[in-house]
Design an enzyme around this catalytic site. Structure first.
Site, PDB file in Angstrom:
ATOM      1  N   CYS A   1       0.832  -1.202   0.000  1.00 56.20           N
ATOM      2  CA  CYS A   1       0.000   0.000   0.000  1.00 56.20           C
ATOM      3  C   CYS A   1       0.869   1.256   0.000  1.00 56.20           C
ATOM      4  O   CYS A   1       1.523   1.541  -0.989  1.00 56.20           O
ATOM      5  CB  CYS A   1      -0.969  -0.034   1.192  1.00 56.20           C
ATOM      6  SG  CYS A   1      -2.341   1.122   1.018  1.00 56.20           S
ATOM      7  N   HIS A  31      -3.632  -5.555   0.978  1.00 58.08           N
ATOM      8  CA  HIS A  31      -2.898  -5.809   2.222  1.00 58.08           C
ATOM      9  C   HIS A  31      -2.843  -7.300   2.570  1.00 58.08           C
ATOM     10  O   HIS A  31      -3.771  -7.802   3.222  1.00 58.08           O
ATOM     11  CB  HIS A  31      -3.594  -5.081   3.374  1.00 58.08           C
ATOM     12  CG  HIS A  31      -3.411  -3.608   3.362  1.00 58.08           C
ATOM     13  ND1 HIS A  31      -2.387  -2.973   4.019  1.00 58.08           N
ATOM     14  CD2 HIS A  31      -4.127  -2.625   2.765  1.00 58.08           C
ATOM     15  CE1 HIS A  31      -2.469  -1.661   3.832  1.00 58.08           C
ATOM     16  NE2 HIS A  31      -3.532  -1.429   3.088  1.00 58.08           N
ATOM     17  N   GLU A  86      -1.070  -8.660   4.848  1.00 60.36           N
ATOM     18  CA  GLU A  86      -0.942  -8.831   6.304  1.00 60.36           C
ATOM     19  C   GLU A  86      -2.292  -8.726   7.008  1.00 60.36           C
ATOM     20  O   GLU A  86      -2.424  -9.129   8.155  1.00 60.36           O
ATOM     21  CB  GLU A  86       0.064  -7.813   6.869  1.00 60.36           C
ATOM     22  CG  GLU A  86      -0.441  -6.402   7.088  1.00 60.36           C
ATOM     23  CD  GLU A  86      -0.557  -5.568   5.803  1.00 60.36           C
ATOM     24  OE1 GLU A  86      -0.314  -6.121   4.705  1.00 60.36           O
ATOM     25  OE2 GLU A  86      -0.913  -4.377   5.900  1.00 60.36           O
TER      26      GLU A  86
END
Lengths: 256, 767
Positions: free
Chosen positions: A91, A216, A218
């Site tokens: 990002c 994302h 994660e």
């Protein structure tokens, strides 16, 4: 495998990123840019730039983080990349890598940015889940399923570059993931959430060791972070596959 | 006003010899927002001391006595109804800046909801942003890590067409500004926004409401109190510098908005999330090191309130050197420094031997700090400016302020309910789906990052990816090593409260319970955001009284405590008061997030149940509103039923018998079913005959409380029926929502048509 998770004011995804690396077998460490000095990066095997709004993104997203890195450790960073060590940005981290000239990196490292992550076509920040289709194998994607789902959350994620650069990126198979519609067809909004050229969601440089991704991974590391966990059974989240792929590729390369 | 310069930027005010008229002149000229009685009380105090006050002293008292800081109108009522509901798990209740409640053996959660109405009405973007910033600090200063934000908002309808009063901005402009403010602050600071309300009612046209809530998690041994009980502890300001922004914000908040409000933009603070983000890291790291003795954020009332409240609560005094405060503008007067509400500032109480450690941390995070004084043994506050003492008063006098038993009048509406001719069901149903209070809020919700931190395991929008519906509550998994979760929801029902504030409160508590139970969480604690008109009007005070009574009765019956809250009065402009607006931020506990339930239909062939009783009580309903029909018969809550049905559904969920669950509220059963179908992108066939003899518009659109729709697999129906008192009303399947009552077909609408109406209604105005 020591990973430096870079921080500065406004990075805000470092904790979930830390967990993702740790649970994948890496040894992550936070490294605040205020404490970063020349020669420090050498002791790490990987650099990770997390998402967020570095310095508020009040100017072009990622520009200030990139400028500060350049001012402090540009030569170290270039050496790090030239040595083939992995660098990953998610990002805002992807935006930083583009501002640094490390991505798209069609000829390795460029001193000036050769692309941009522009404001979404919808002209606003959007947080939603998207489908991704793997477009090429890299250390970041080798062990990732053909189609995965990850969340995006950004206002500036539309990949833009001049025609030549895009052609070269495609020619060199640098696109790692593309947005795709749920039925596998070419995505319209919102499946391509930002209007990115060629539906590009993630890129790797020409060396194959610098990776930037808008969604994302994660935040989709565990199965229960997926919005459809009460419909689809998973052992781990789709984002885990990216961290796992990297870990396996690096360990295997070491053992070879 | 007679004043005498006694040193650089400090004046002595002639209060002692002032006539009543002159007292009010002083009040007006200094912008104190006090009454004559309060001015006289102040005068008597200084007459007794035999001296005149400095301008700083006068401002300090006015700040301490403002409605916002002293709760002078609300406290007697709050004490009677809201405070003191017993709970074994509530740890810090209505004392510090946020309530703290036990989460598990080692951890606690902290939360609070607060209003930021007046600043947002004048400057929607900045006002909303700082509302978010302020509530984050309230949670942070308990030592807790902020993990979720909520944001209930109230506007006039986006298609409002009447002439606006001078200085009043169109609701569409205000809505866009507020959403952008919350988005830009919350997203930047890295805390997910997971729940909220966007509610429309004509009576908010002159005075919008912007409430913001925050939830945090803290290890029990790391909880920090907003008090110092020891002398010689250093008082340290960290974070942003002090400027003229936000001067007199609390006095502003205690005044009625008028044309001049636009000129008072100086009373709106400026937020900076990129200062806040490192400040959060810094504070949490310092707390982990154990070097914070006490902590409080600088919000309403600024440094003055914070020093006063922190020391007064611990029974100590303080000595402050105002020239040590770091300033944005060098020429500020001491009184301005004392009352400024500049954002991103915290006051830390730190023992001398730990000051250097704090300094090192500040360096790392690039945050400024300054030691501005220390606590003292006696209970006086003394302030120095360039070596000279310019304030010396007992804290008790400044902080204890005044309290009013304000007169109130309870308005009772005559019971009546208009009966309409039977409507065209399909048409009414589609109109309801596109009514502003029901239509999709996706355009707003997706501008907020609800995923950051990776803890949001049940999202605000629920269902098949790309087809999500509104969920009842979000679920957060606060700890990496535990399956235990926290459910978060916000509720408000001004349409009902406007007719009957007491029943409005009962309904709101019931809805909070419904929302939490829908996702499988046990209701655990409330924070109450009370937004009302001008308390000097007896009818408004009556609304406040009745609302609090309802809140107290409902929560006491259910054993759920209010652990924090906020009162915002004077939400009035151009002679129009807002409807009584009780906003609840409600937290529930779910022992195992793997058992959480969402609102979207899951699978063809599953059986649909309605839990709870449907009655002909249409007062405040969306159906009667869009039809322009009158009713003062508001839905009544039976709290015993609330308790029993909740327990039953939670038990069924614990046994994994429920595939999806959604409460019945705005728009009634028809809208609940539609939302469940949209989220799963699958239809249903419903037969209303099990609801008995009642006209079908009541069955479909009544908003009777304590009702849920549950989806159950065929093989689990027997077990479900044994546990939950319910009626079987249909089956999941197909691409349409088909509804009949026995042999009589009411409507059959395709998912795509429902989605089009529901998704686009608001977007057309604000997108």
């Amino acid at each position: 495998m020591k990973v430096a998770i870079l921080q500065m004011e406004g990075t805000n995804c470092e904790e979930e990123s830390y967990i993702a690396f740790k649970e994948s077998g890496f040894e992550p460490e936070y490294l605040h840019i205020n404490l970063l000095k020349k020669g420090m990066l050498e002791k790490y095997d990987m650099i990770f730039i997390p998402g967020g709004f570095s310095s508020g993104d009040y100017v072009r997203a990622g520009a200030i983080f990139a400028a500060r890195l350049k001012a402090k450790v540009w030569n170290d960073l270039k050496r790090f990349v030239e040595e083939g060590k992995p660098v990953m940005g998610v990002c805002n981290g992807f935006q930083v890598l583009i501002e640094l000239g490390l991505l798209p990196g069609t000829d390795g490292i460029s001193e000036e940015p050769e692309a941009a992550l522009a404001t979404n076509e919808s002209n606003r920040f959007e947080c939603r889940w998207v489908y991704l289709k793997k477009s090429s194998d890299s250390i970041f994607s080798k062990h990732v399923d053909d189609v995965t789902t990850l969340p995006v959350a950004h206002a500036e994620g539309r990949f833009l570059a001049d025609k030549k650069i895009i052609e070269k990126v495609e020619e060199q198979n640098q696109v790692v993931f593309r947005y795709v519609a749920p039925d596998g067809s070419k995505p319209d909004y919102p499946w391509n959430p930002n209007g990115s050229v060629n539906d590009i969601a993630a890129l790797v440089n020409s060396y194959g060791n610098v990776f930037g991704i808008m969604p994302h991974p994660e935040r989709a590391f565990f199965w229960y972070q997926h919005p459809d966990w009460n419909r689809v059974k998973r052992e781990m989240g789709d984002g885990w596959q990216i961290f796992n792929s990297l870990f396996r590729e690096i360990i295997e390369a070491k053992n070879r | 006003m007679n004043l005498k310069k006694i040193m650089d930027r400090v004046y002595e005010i002639d209060l002692v010899n002032a006539s009543d008229e002159e007292l009010m002149e002083i009040n007006e000229e200094m912008g104190l927002a006090l009454s004559l009685e309060e001015m006289k009380k102040m005068q008597a105090f200084f007459r007794e001391l035999g001296r005149n006050p400095t301008d700083l002293e006068v401002h300090a008292i006015a700040q301490g006595w403002s409605e916002h800081c002293s709760y002078k109108s609300s406290k007697p009522v709050l004490r009677k109804y809201i405070f003191g509901i017993e709970s074994k798990e509530a740890m810090i209740v209505m004392q510090d800046d946020a309530g703290v409640v036990e989460f598990d053996e080692d951890y606690a959660y902290a939360f609070k909801i607060e209003s930021h109405n007046h600043p947002s009405a004048v400057e929607p973007y900045g006002g909303a942003a700082t509302g978010v910033g302020g509530i984050i600090r309230d949670v942070l200063n308990m030592g807790a890590k902020p993990i979720a934000l909520v944001d209930p908002l109230f506007f006039a309808p986006p298609d409002y067409g009447e002439k606006l009063n001078p200085g009043i901005k169109h609701p569409r402009y205000l809505l866009n500004g507020v959403v952008a403010g919350i988005r830009d602050y919350g997203n930047r600071v890295g805390i997910p926004t997971v729940a909220g309300i966007t509610y429309f009612h004509e009576d908010y046209v002159n005075n919008i409401l912007v409430n913001a809530g925050c939830l945090g998690i803290v290890r029990k041994d790391k909880i920090v109190r907003s008090r110092v009980d020891k002398e010689g502890v250093k008082l340290v300001m960290v974070g942003g510098r002090t400027g003229r922004d936000g001067i007199h914000g609390v006095n502003f908040a205690s005044k009625i908005l008028d044309e001049k409000s636009e000129e008072e933009k100086q009373a709106v603070q400026l937020g900076n999330p990129i200062l806040k983000e490192p400040l959060i890291h810094l504070v949490l790291e310092a707390n982990e090191m154990g070097i914070i003795y006490g902590m409080k954020d600088l919000g309403g009332g600024g440094l003055g309130s914070v020093v006063g409240e922190m020391c007064h609560a611990g029974g100590v005094g303080a000595e402050i050197h105002l020239d040590q405060v770091l300033l944005k503008e060098k020429d500020m007067a001491p009184w301005e420094i004392w009352v400024s509400e500049s954002q991103e500032r915290m006051l830390l109480a730190v023992e001398e031997e730990n000051i250097d450690k704090l300094r090192d941390l500040c360096k790392k995070w690039d945050v400024e700090m300054s030691v501005i004084g220390e606590t003292k043994k006696d209970e006086n506050l003394r302030i120095f400016w360039k070596g000279r003492k310019i304030l010396d008063m007992p804290l008790e006098f400044v902080m204890a302020g005044v309290e009013y038993e304000r007169k109130y009048k309870i308005k009772r509406m005559k019971k009546m309910q208009e009966i309409l001719p039977e409507p065209k069901y399909r048409e009414v149903f589609l109109r309801l789906l596109s009514s502003y209070n029901i239509a999709s809020k996706e355009w707003i919700i997706r501008q907020y990052d609800h995923e950051v931190q990776g803890r949001t395991v049940v999202k605000p929008m629920q269902g098949l990816i790309g087809y999500e519906t509104h969920g009842d509550a979000a679920v957060i998994k606060p700890l990496h090593h535990s399956w235990k979760g926290l459910a978060v929801t916000t509720v408000a029902n001004p349409h009902i409260a406007k007719i009957n504030p007491y029943y409005g409160s009962l309904y709101t508590v019931d809805e909070a319970v419904r929302n939490l139970v829908s996702v499988g969480a046990r209701p655990h604690a409330f924070s109450d955001g009370l937004n009302f008109g001008n308390p000097e009007e007896e009818e408004i005070m009556g609304e406040f009284f009745e609302s609090c009574k309802g809140l107290g009765d409902a929560a006491r019956a259910l054993g759920i405590p209010y652990v924090s809250g906020n009162v915002s009065f004077y939400n009035e402009a151009f002679g129009k008061n807002i409807p009584p607006t009780v906003v609840l931020m409600a937290i529930g506990i779910i022992n195992d997030i793997r058992k959480a339930v969402t609102a979207d239909f899951k699978r063809e062939g599953n059986i649909i149940y309605l839990v709870g009783e449907t009655r002909e009580e249409m007062g405040g309903s969306e159906y009667y509103r869009i039809m322009g029909a009158k009713s003062t018969v508001v839905p009544k809550v039976d709290l015993g039923e609330t308790k029993n049905r909740s327990e039953e559904i939670l038990r069924a969920m614990d046994e994994s018998l429920v595939e999806s669950c959604h409460d019945v509220s705005h728009g009634g059963l028809a809208v609940s079913l539609a939302e469940m179908a949209l989220g799963g992108s699958i239809g249903a066939e419903i037969d209303l005959s099990p609801l008995g003899a009642m006209r079908d518009d009541f069955k479909l659109f009544s908003e009777s409380p304590t009702r849920w729709v549950c989806e159950v697999r065929e093989e689990n129906t027997e077990k479900f029926e044994e546990i939950v008192k319910s009626r079987r009303i249909g089956v999941v399947g197909g691409e349409t929502l088909k509804i009949r009552d026995g042999e009589r077909w009411l409507f059959n609408v395709h998912l795509n048509i429902m989605r089009e109406r529901w998704k686009n209604a608001l977007k057309e105005y604000i997108g």
